[in-house]
Design a protein around this motif. Structure first.
Motif: not given
Length: 291
Positions: A17, A36, A113, A117
């Motif tokens: 990622a 990713y 990921y 995030n």
């Protein structure tokens, strides 16, 4: 030790990622497409529900026998946006380009990921369900088990007509007296053998070892709720696979919440899983576990 394993698992995902946070672009209607990983297939798109707070997440893997298909094939049901649920459609590398476990690694990297995030994208990574159809169900269940094993269980899992043990695909259809709609899974050129890189019929033990059912036999943990639907006329993946998934999930956790039904007259996928009762039941399940 669980904390160390968790860090190690996340570290593996970060390798794929890394850098992806700078590669996203806006799509129409509030959607975001993200890479990713570095391969063109290592991509996902996020369809946001348009709510002010961070949205719970449905991660959805498409079908296609691991060799074909695309996240764009998945229709995002309007009921999901109405329920305030973000839908993340995920692509993984296809078997024509990469052998197993590349697809499982990709699926896990996509989840990592989102965990790392998601907040900046308007998501709530602590409320996540993994869902898949056919081959995508295999990935959804397999990835969920990886998360469960390190104490990062999703809030729920949805498995729609997925294979759960490649080593018994042919035998299960024979047991049901059902003619297979395509060539034998045991053969060297079957989608399943192509994914694994060897003829399943020549190494059944190794094929089973790659399956979610084999992994479930080694798990004794609190399991998240799971919804399982499978057509009782499926001539590609016998519904015995769904029954074994139910039984193995319950064996891992006798208190697990399992919503298991066979869909009367349904084959391998199709309209029965996109409309009507099945769709309504999936939406209700998601509303409940993501509340």
């Amino acid at each position: 030790m669980p904390r160390l394993i968790r860090r190690s698992l996340l570290g593996l995902g970060v390798a794929a990622a890394a850098g992806g946070v700078f590669l996203w672009r806006w799509r129409g209607q509030g959607g975001v497409e993200i890479r990713y990983g570095t391969d063109i297939r290592q991509a996902m798109d996020i369809n946001l529900p348009g709510i002010a707070s961070a949205a719970p997440i449905l991660v959805w893997f498409h079908d296609g026998d691991f060799a074909t298909g695309d996240k764009a094939d998945i229709t995002v049901w309007p009921e999901l946006s109405e329920a305030g649920i973000a839908v993340v459609r995920v692509n993984t590398r296809l078997s024509v380009a990469a052998r197993w476990p590349a697809q499982g690694d990709d699926a896990l990297s996509a989840i990592v990921y989102l965990q790392r995030n998601g907040a900046e994208l308007g998501l709530d990574p602590s409320r996540m369900v993994l869902m898949g159809q056919g081959a995508g169900a295999y990935l959804a269940v397999y990835t969920s088990l990886s998360l469960i094993e390190v104490g990062l269980a999703p809030k729920g899992v949805v498995s729609l007509y997925g294979p759960m043990d490649f080593s018994t695909l042919d035998a299960d259809l024979k047991t049901l007296g059902r003619a297979r709609a395509r060539g034998p899974a045991d053969g060297a050129t079957s989608p399943e053998s192509s994914l694994l890189g060897f003829a399943i019929g020549e190494n059944r033990e190794k094929a089973r070892a790659a399956s979610p059912l084999a992994r479930l036999e080694r798990i004794s943990e609190p399991m998240p709720p799971i919804l399982i639907r499978h057509g009782d006329a499926d001539s590609v993946v016998a519904d015995l696979q769904a029954r074994r998934l139910r039984d193995a999930w319950l064996a891992a956790d006798p208190k697990a919440v399992i919503d298991y039904k066979l869909v009367p007259g349904a084959g391998h996928g199709g309209e029965a899983f996109q409309t009507g009762a099945v769709r309504a039941e999936i939406v209700a399940f998601l509303r409940q576990v993501l509340a």
